[in-house]
Design a protein around this motif. Structure first.
Motif, PDB file in Angstrom:
ATOM      1  N   GLU A   1       8.796   4.756  -1.636  1.00 54.75           N
ATOM      2  CA  GLU A   1       9.344   5.530  -0.521  1.00 54.75           C
ATOM      3  C   GLU A   1       8.980   6.994  -0.720  1.00 54.75           C
ATOM      4  OE1 GLU A   1      13.580   6.594   1.742  1.00 54.75           O
ATOM      5  OE2 GLU A   1      13.581   5.425  -0.134  1.00 54.75           O
ATOM      6  N   VAL A   2       8.195   7.526   0.169  1.00 57.70           N
ATOM      7  CA  VAL A   2       7.742   8.909   0.063  1.00 57.70           C
ATOM      8  C   VAL A   2       8.942   9.848   0.161  1.00 57.70           C
ATOM      9  CG1 VAL A   2       6.257  10.684   1.055  1.00 57.70           C
ATOM     10  CG2 VAL A   2       5.522   8.292   1.070  1.00 57.70           C
TER      11      VAL A   2
ATOM     12  N   PHE B   1       7.394   4.275   3.892  1.00 59.21           N
ATOM     13  CA  PHE B   1       7.192   3.360   2.773  1.00 59.21           C
ATOM     14  C   PHE B   1       5.709   3.012   2.711  1.00 59.21           C
ATOM     15  CE2 PHE B   1      11.630   3.107   3.550  1.00 59.21           C
ATOM     16  CZ  PHE B   1      12.226   2.781   2.348  1.00 59.21           C
ATOM     17  N   VAL B   2       5.120   3.207   1.529  1.00 57.60           N
ATOM     18  CA  VAL B   2       3.685   2.995   1.394  1.00 57.60           C
ATOM     19  C   VAL B   2       3.404   2.013   0.257  1.00 57.60           C
ATOM     20  CG1 VAL B   2       3.046   5.240   2.319  1.00 57.60           C
ATOM     21  CG2 VAL B   2       3.522   5.022  -0.116  1.00 57.60           C
ATOM     22  N   SER B   3       2.273   1.335   0.375  1.00 62.07           N
ATOM     23  CA  SER B   3       1.792   0.466  -0.695  1.00 62.07           C
ATOM     24  C   SER B   3       0.644   1.197  -1.378  1.00 62.07           C
ATOM     25  CB  SER B   3       1.316  -0.869  -0.121  1.00 62.07           C
ATOM     26  OG  SER B   3       0.754  -1.671  -1.138  1.00 62.07           O
ATOM     27  N   LEU B   4       0.721   1.320  -2.699  1.00 58.43           N
ATOM     28  CA  LEU B   4      -0.236   2.146  -3.429  1.00 58.43           C
ATOM     29  C   LEU B   4      -0.896   1.393  -4.576  1.00 58.43           C
ATOM     30  CD1 LEU B   4       2.013   5.341  -3.845  1.00 58.43           C
ATOM     31  CD2 LEU B   4       0.364   4.895  -2.012  1.00 58.43           C
ATOM     32  N   ASP B   5      -2.171   1.712  -4.804  1.00 53.76           N
ATOM     33  CA  ASP B   5      -2.869   1.312  -6.032  1.00 53.76           C
ATOM     34  C   ASP B   5      -3.021   2.575  -6.878  1.00 53.76           C
ATOM     35  OD1 ASP B   5      -3.063  -1.225  -5.047  1.00 53.76           O
ATOM     36  OD2 ASP B   5      -5.150  -1.022  -4.406  1.00 53.76           O
ATOM     37  N   LEU B   6      -2.597   2.516  -8.134  1.00 50.82           N
ATOM     38  CA  LEU B   6      -2.583   3.693  -8.999  1.00 50.82           C
ATOM     39  C   LEU B   6      -3.473   3.487 -10.211  1.00 50.82           C
ATOM     40  CD1 LEU B   6       1.258   3.893  -8.781  1.00 50.82           C
ATOM     41  CD2 LEU B   6      -0.177   5.742  -7.972  1.00 50.82           C
TER      42      LEU B   6
ATOM     43  N   LEU C   1       3.300  13.112  -6.689  1.00 52.21           N
ATOM     44  CA  LEU C   1       2.862  11.992  -5.854  1.00 52.21           C
ATOM     45  C   LEU C   1       3.225  12.232  -4.393  1.00 52.21           C
ATOM     46  CD1 LEU C   1       1.640   9.173  -5.517  1.00 52.21           C
ATOM     47  CD2 LEU C   1       3.884   8.210  -6.097  1.00 52.21           C
ATOM     48  N   ASP C   2       4.444  12.714  -4.146  1.00 57.89           N
ATOM     49  CA  ASP C   2       4.871  12.936  -2.760  1.00 57.89           C
ATOM     50  C   ASP C   2       3.945  13.921  -2.054  1.00 57.89           C
ATOM     51  OD1 ASP C   2       7.103  11.243  -2.888  1.00 57.89           O
ATOM     52  OD2 ASP C   2       8.321  12.802  -3.799  1.00 57.89           O
TER      53      ASP C   2
END
Length: 458
Positions: A189-190, A164-169, A199-200
């Protein structure tokens, strides 16, 4: 009043109606009274202006227009009733002759229900999928339950599938960042694949604080479906730790004391779900079996109106999502022509089913009682997000009670077909649908077979 019917095609007629002027007197009197209450004439109180004064001051034309507009719906309805027509949709009315003091003549073109003979619908044989539940399916459900009770723990390593990652897009087209193309702190969730394609692959193997870029088609916003450059900055990286699969987990996640009891319960629930799926399959297949035996023309104007209504609903949903039709079609991987063809087929199939089930309900002399209608209202209210009282009020105000009665009646007609059908699973075993119908009625508080067949054309 006298009327004549001309058949334009198998599903459309033209009514020609002639009305002696004396039959318009009640409508003329009402028109004079309505106008008298709206106008100001010196020397007369509102509502007390005599007809002759209205004629002198405003002319006879507005009175005739008001009277005819008021009278036409009842005159049309009377002509339809006398001709014993089963009309579908709104008529196209044209006044062809209005001779003051002599007669009113008008025509009304309207679609009618197609004529056809019901095929044999009792004792049909259909096949549905097996309802067997295997250990693998049970374990999938148990694993899903474990994930719900798992906890996220931060890790300092390269991103792996399932993390599980936190992303800025940030999305841009031709070097310009889109106004609605940025998002910060997005949790993802990757490997789930529920965001943009690519994205993955872009983030797998990367670590926190890294930035990656790739191209992909946007899935939302004003540029949905368009290719864009996407920049992703990775924030935190976490993995999900699952609880041990033992009796303690069973007690944590359910009302059972042991893992064996939990597995047994999951298996029973899956079996019941598969029985429901068998019931839904059986309904679809017996209806298909009846419809396949019939070929009759559908009322063209009614088909056009239904397609227009569905397109209007889709446009509202697309607008609410901030998308365009072009973007929607790109996301669906479908051309506008393919979408139109699919919609046309859906509308025609649904309308054909309505006509057949309505005729079957007539043949079986089916009726709808207050309890059945109330249960149907409650179900529809739940689906609309309204309270039952709010939904009922909305239905009454919009005059849709007959349409809902038709929905329930068609559901009962379909149940009539199903009750006499022989349903077998893929292994050749006879499926007991009576037992399923009782379970469904208990679960949903309704009469079994109560289905909704789309936008009604009562």
């Amino acid at each position: 009043m006298k009327s004549a019917v001309e058949n334009l095609d198998p599903t459309r007629v033209r009514l020609t109606v002639e009305v002696p002027f004396n039959e318009l007197k009640p409508s003329l009197d009402a028109a004079y009274q309505k106008i008298a209450e709206q106008v100001n004439v010196p020397g007369f109180r509102k509502g007390k202006v005599p007809p002759r004064v209205i004629d002198q001051r405003f002319g006879r034309g507005p009175v005739l227009e008001e009277a005819i507009n008021s009278a036409l719906p009842d005159l049309y309805g009377k002509a339809v009733s006398e001709a014993k027509l089963e009309v579908v949709g709104r008529p196209e009315v044209e006044v062809t002759d209005l001779t003051d003091g002599e007669q009113l003549k008008f025509t009304a073109e309207v679609d009618i229900r197609p004529e056809f003979t019901l095929p044999e619908y009792k004792g049909l044989e259909v096949q549905v999928d097996d309802a067997a539940v295997d250990d693998e399916q049970i374990e999938e459900q148990i694993e899903s339950l474990r994930k719900r009770f798992g906890s996220l723990v931060g890790v300092e390593r390269a991103i792996e599938d399932g993390d599980f990652v936190s992303l800025d897009l940030e999305a841009s087209i031709d070097g310009e960042v889109l106004e609605d193309g940025t998002a910060t702190g997005v949790s993802y969730e990757v490997g789930s694949g529920n965001m943009v394609d690519g994205l993955d692959e872009a983030v797998t193997g990367k670590s926190a604080a890294e930035t990656v870029e790739f191209r992909s088609a946007l899935v939302g916003g004003s540029h949905a479906g368009d290719e864009a450059d996407i920049k992703v900055t990775i924030g935190s990286v976490k993995t999900r730790e699952l609880p041990a699969l033992d009796d303690d987990f069973a007690q944590l996640a359910s009302e059972f004391d042991t893992l064996a009891e939990l597995r047994e319960s999951v298996g029973a629930r899956l079996a019941k779900s598969k029985k429901f799926e068998q019931g839904a399959q059986a309904r679809d297949k017996v209806l298909e079996a009846v419809l396949e035996q019939l070929d009759f023309p559908l009322p063209a104007k009614a088909v056009e109106a239904e397609i227009a209504w569905r397109n209007e609903q889709l446009d509202q949903q697309i607008e609410a999502a901030g998308m365009t039709r072009e973007g929607f079609f790109k996301l669906q991987e479908q051309t506008a022509e393919e979408f139109d063809a699919d919609l046309d087929k859906q509308v025609r199939d649904g309308m054909k089913a309505q006509f057949v089930l309505d005729k079957l309900a007539d043949a079986e002399e089916l009726s709808v009682n207050q309890g059945e209608l109330t249960n149907h209202l409650i179900r529809r209210a739940a689906g609309s997000g309204m309270s039952p009282d709010q939904f009922a009020q909305s239905v009454v105000q919009s005059g849709q009670i007959p349409a809902l009665v038709g929905e329930v009646r068609r559901g009962k007609a379909l149940q009539q077909i199903l009750d006499t059908a022989v349903v077998k699973d893929a292994s050749g075993n006879v499926v007991d649908l009576a037992e399923l119908a009782e379970a469904e009625a208990d679960a949903f508080g309704r009469a079994p077979g109560d289905e909704h067949f789309g936008h009604a054309h009562e």
